[in-house]
Design an enzyme around this catalytic site. Structure first.
Site, mmCIF file in Angstrom:
data_model
loop_
_atom_site.group_PDB
_atom_site.id
_atom_site.type_symbol
_atom_site.label_atom_id
_atom_site.label_comp_id
_atom_site.label_asym_id
_atom_site.label_seq_id
_atom_site.Cartn_x
_atom_site.Cartn_y
_atom_site.Cartn_z
ATOM 1 N N PHE A 157 -9.037 -8.027 19.255
ATOM 2 C CA PHE A 157 -7.098 -7.353 19.171
ATOM 3 C C PHE A 157 -6.625 -8.108 18.201
ATOM 4 O O PHE A 157 -6.011 -6.830 16.854
ATOM 5 C CB PHE A 157 -6.791 -7.644 20.774
ATOM 6 C CG PHE A 157 -5.066 -6.942 20.283
ATOM 7 C CD1 PHE A 157 -4.894 -5.399 20.257
ATOM 8 C CD2 PHE A 157 -4.081 -7.327 20.420
ATOM 9 C CE1 PHE A 157 -3.720 -4.828 20.316
ATOM 10 C CE2 PHE A 157 -2.823 -7.116 19.866
ATOM 11 C CZ PHE A 157 -2.714 -5.542 20.200
ATOM 12 N N ARG A 183 0.573 -1.126 -0.045
ATOM 13 C CA ARG A 183 -0.053 0.015 0.293
ATOM 14 C C ARG A 183 1.089 1.377 -0.117
ATOM 15 O O ARG A 183 0.445 2.137 -0.532
ATOM 16 C CB ARG A 183 -0.593 -0.307 1.338
ATOM 17 C CG ARG A 183 -2.229 0.745 1.030
ATOM 18 C CD ARG A 183 -2.403 1.050 2.736
ATOM 19 N NE ARG A 183 -1.163 1.788 3.789
ATOM 20 C CZ ARG A 183 -1.312 1.108 4.865
ATOM 21 N NH1 ARG A 183 -2.652 0.776 5.835
ATOM 22 N NH2 ARG A 183 -0.081 1.220 5.371
#
Length: 413
Positions: free
Chosen positions: A285, A212
């Site tokens: 998480f 990315r």
């Protein structure tokens, strides 16, 4: 909460975004009163808002350990990332960083914005670290030492082969996965999984970020950061920076797809790791970032915009992931749906199409074999539009009321 245009286009994002906004405010109110812990949690929200939200759901003792672990490694990463630091200065700091966490007086000015604040006031992190249990301290020191040594190695060495790429990602992210597993185990809530699974959890996230962030890294001043392995990009261009030029668009996308295909190899390990977690808070998480990663890969695949700007999931979809990820059924559904999105973008003329489709099918098979796919509806694919018009009307009514109140307030003034 995202632009009005985005909410009107995806009206089902509104409620998750609202919940996310409320959760963020509540998290800020829960910042501890002690100066050093207050600094650590405030800094956590500044350097990673989404991570700061998910971490709040952990138990107090584990939450403190994970917070400090994250900030120590973020500080280490800040040293590595600062290309203005001379190599002969940077390498010794990286190698000795695990010792600095015990020194309440140590700090080193580098980085920018909130990262500079973190480095300038690192004594707060050290003070908090010294208040953790011995088991947590030892786990954090061990991972910091190994990561610093690995970062130092790659300061002086480029990422040439795919093996180099895996090794680099192991040092900067796989060790994070291994360290977190140690912290979970030290808290008494989870069994210690094989390092290979913990490593894959980190590699999947890191490779997604490297893909990315191509444009940001290649344009880094004063010196480019290059993490894509030469073994992959040299099949398409002569120099890594050539991928950003418009005349190389076709080759750039092919190289991008090659990189995404490489990242997909870690999915089955990640699913295996998450399926073994017992504590709901630890599960969330771990699961939320993994879903964000597969979603980001689905957006990046075959997308020339990776070489033109920033490609990321819309905030509303991120809010949905955070809101709706509670069980492995949710994880399998999200991974399956994002895999379908990725599969729909595969061009059969792409040089890696066969390999890409094979890896997508392997991940989809793992999701199907869980037997849990039918227990959750998709929120990724376009399957909930029947509620759209109603929500749009409601949102417009709410907006009209707010505007009317603002107008009345101005008139009275």
């Amino acid at each position: 909460m995202g632009s009005l245009k985005a909410i009107l286009k995806h009206p089902d994002d509104f409620y998750p975004l609202l919940k996310l906004k409320i959760a963020a405010r509540n998290a800020e109110k829960q910042i501890p009163p002690q100066p050093h812990w207050g600094f650590c949690y405030s800094m956590l929200h500044k350097v990673s808002r989404s991570f700061g939200l998910v971490i709040q759901q952990l138990g107090p003792e584990l939450r403190d350990a994970v917070c400090i672990f994250y900030l120590v490694l973020r500080a280490l990463d800040t040293v590595e990332d600062d290309t203005s630091i001379p190599t002969d200065v940077k390498v010794p700091i990286l190698k000795a960083f695990h010792q600095h966490v015990y020194d309440k007086e140590w700090h080193f000015s580098c980085g920018t914005k909130e990262y500079k604040v973190l480095m300038d006031q690192f004594h707060h992190v050290s003070t908090a670290f010294l208040e953790l249990g011995k088991g947590y301290q030892e786990a954090i020191e061990d991972i910091t030492k190994r990561m610093g040594a690995g970062m130092a190695k790659f300061i002086c060495q480029e990422v040439e082969t795919v093996d180099d790429y895996d090794e680099y990602c192991h040092y900067v992210a796989g060790l994070v996965g291994i360290g977190l597993s140690k912290l979970f185990h030290a808290s008494g809530t989870e069994d210690l999984p094989p390092d290979s699974l913990s490593n894959s959890m980190g590699l999947f996230l890191q490779k997604t970020n490297i893909i990315r962030d191509y444009l940001e890294d290649i344009n880094e001043i004063p010196k480019s950061r290059m993490f894509w392995p030469r073994q992959i990009w040299s099949k398409y261009v002569n120099k890594l920076e050539d991928l950003k030029y418009e005349e190389n668009s076709v080759k750039a996308v092919q190289c991008l797809n090659d990189m995404v295909t490489n990242a997909l190899t870690h999915i089955e390990d990640c699913l295996t790791y998450m399926s073994a977690l017992r504590d709901p808070a630890i599960f969330r998480f771990c699961a939320v970032p993994q879903i964000m990663a597969i979603g980001t890969l689905a957006l990046c695949y075959n997308n020339i915009e990776v070489f033109r700007g920033v490609v990321k999931m819309r905030r509303g979809l991120t809010a949905k992931v955070i809101d709706r990820t509670k069980t492995m059924a949710d994880v399998y559904r999200a991974f399956y749906d994002f895999s379908c999105m990725l599969k729909s973008k595969v061009d059969k003329n792409d040089p890696n199409a066969t390999k890409t489709l094979s890896r997508i099918e392997a991940s989809q098979k793992a999701c199907r074999n869980s037997g849990l796919l039918n227990k959750r509806k998709s929120y990724v694919l376009a399957s909930e539009s029947r509620y759209g018009p109603i929500l749009v009307v409601i949102l417009l009514i709410i907006l009209a009321i707010i505007l009317a109140q603002l107008s009345a307030s101005r008139s009275s003034n």
